[in-house]
Design a protein around this motif. Structure first.
Motif, PDB file in Angstrom:
ATOM      1  N   GLY A   1      46.193  -4.862 -55.357  1.00 57.30           N
ATOM      2  CA  GLY A   1      47.217  -4.257 -56.194  1.00 57.30           C
ATOM      3  C   GLY A   1      48.240  -5.262 -56.663  1.00 57.30           C
ATOM      4  O   GLY A   1      48.082  -6.472 -56.493  1.00 57.30           O
TER       5      GLY A   1
ATOM      6  N   TYR B   1      41.820  -8.707 -53.560  1.00 54.34           N
ATOM      7  CA  TYR B   1      42.918  -8.235 -54.397  1.00 54.34           C
ATOM      8  C   TYR B   1      42.999  -6.716 -54.305  1.00 54.34           C
ATOM      9  O   TYR B   1      42.005  -6.026 -54.514  1.00 54.34           O
ATOM     10  CB  TYR B   1      42.686  -8.674 -55.846  1.00 54.34           C
ATOM     11  CG  TYR B   1      43.636  -8.060 -56.839  1.00 54.34           C
ATOM     12  CD1 TYR B   1      44.983  -8.417 -56.863  1.00 54.34           C
ATOM     13  CD2 TYR B   1      43.195  -7.118 -57.756  1.00 54.34           C
ATOM     14  CE1 TYR B   1      45.858  -7.853 -57.767  1.00 54.34           C
ATOM     15  CE2 TYR B   1      44.060  -6.543 -58.674  1.00 54.34           C
ATOM     16  CZ  TYR B   1      45.386  -6.914 -58.675  1.00 54.34           C
ATOM     17  OH  TYR B   1      46.256  -6.347 -59.576  1.00 54.34           O
TER      18      TYR B   1
ATOM     19  N   ASP C   1      44.277   0.474 -63.235  1.00 52.46           N
ATOM     20  CA  ASP C   1      45.014   0.488 -61.972  1.00 52.46           C
ATOM     21  C   ASP C   1      45.803   1.785 -61.840  1.00 52.46           C
ATOM     22  O   ASP C   1      46.291   2.348 -62.814  1.00 52.46           O
ATOM     23  CB  ASP C   1      45.950  -0.711 -61.880  1.00 52.46           C
ATOM     24  CG  ASP C   1      45.206  -2.021 -61.687  1.00 52.46           C
ATOM     25  OD1 ASP C   1      43.993  -1.973 -61.439  1.00 52.46           O
ATOM     26  OD2 ASP C   1      45.849  -3.076 -61.787  1.00 52.46           O
TER      27      ASP C   1
ATOM     28  N   GLN D   1      44.857  -1.482 -57.235  1.00 50.71           N
ATOM     29  CA  GLN D   1      43.678  -1.899 -57.970  1.00 50.71           C
ATOM     30  C   GLN D   1      42.550  -0.900 -57.765  1.00 50.71           C
ATOM     31  O   GLN D   1      42.272  -0.482 -56.651  1.00 50.71           O
ATOM     32  CB  GLN D   1      43.249  -3.303 -57.524  1.00 50.71           C
ATOM     33  CG  GLN D   1      42.221  -3.952 -58.371  1.00 50.71           C
ATOM     34  CD  GLN D   1      40.797  -3.713 -57.900  1.00 50.71           C
ATOM     35  OE1 GLN D   1      40.552  -3.341 -56.774  1.00 50.71           O
ATOM     36  NE2 GLN D   1      39.857  -3.932 -58.777  1.00 50.71           N
TER      37      GLN D   1
ATOM     38  N   LYS E   1      51.001 -10.198 -57.062  1.00 59.89           N
ATOM     39  CA  LYS E   1      49.701  -9.616 -56.714  1.00 59.89           C
ATOM     40  C   LYS E   1      49.563  -9.530 -55.199  1.00 59.89           C
ATOM     41  O   LYS E   1      50.000 -10.414 -54.474  1.00 59.89           O
ATOM     42  CB  LYS E   1      48.570 -10.455 -57.296  1.00 59.89           C
ATOM     43  CG  LYS E   1      48.552 -10.420 -58.809  1.00 59.89           C
ATOM     44  CD  LYS E   1      47.418 -11.225 -59.371  1.00 59.89           C
ATOM     45  CE  LYS E   1      47.422 -11.144 -60.891  1.00 59.89           C
ATOM     46  NZ  LYS E   1      46.387 -11.972 -61.492  1.00 59.89           N
TER      47      LYS E   1
END
Length: 142
Positions: free
Chosen positions: A100, A98, A13, A7, A87
């Motif tokens: 990736g 978060y 991304d 992320q 995730k």
């Protein structure tokens, strides 16, 4: 092939590599991808590839997706988790961050290998760079 992404805030991304259905992890490179490690699908143990025997670096729980880094002579360190959507979340005080995702699978084992071998080293680099900036800022104030 299960693609792994990191992320990036306010940007697309970043593609890092892929994990095969056999548990082998490959890092994306210009030219041939580099084999960086593997996960045992039946136990969740994660190994980093190196010259000679592979190095045991951590594990993922098969029922909850929690990722642990192996610490010799100590209790393994909880790093984060992989959810059922693929995730990755880094453990923090407060809400988990978060960091990736893995596309193409909902297997915790493959996600755990991607978390530990592809995404986590980059997160550690970022944390070290922020710590270094903080130390340099404190030295300049004195």
């Amino acid at each position: 092939m299960n693609k792994v992404y990191r992320q990036k805030p306010l940007a697309p991304d970043e593609y890092l590599g892929h994990v095969g259905f056999d548990g082998k992890v490959h890092e994306s490179r210009f030219g041939p991808d580099k084999y960086v490690g593997r996960v045992e699908l039946d136990t969740g143990k994660i190994f980093e590839a190196r010259l000679g025997p592979d190095n045991y670096v951590g594990s993922i729980t098969l029922d909850s997706g929690k990722v642990y880094r192996h610490k010799s002579m100590a209790v393994d360190e909880y790093l984060g988790r992989v959810d059922s959507d693929g995730k990755f979340y880094r453990h923090r005080v407060g809400p988990d961050e978060y960091i990736g995702k893995i596309e193409g699978t909902n297997a915790y084992t493959l996600g755990g290998a991607a978390f530990m071998l592809l995404v986590w080293p980059l997160v550690e680099e970022e944390m070290a760079a922020k710590e270094k900036e903080k130390e340099q800022g404190a030295e300049q104030e004195q």
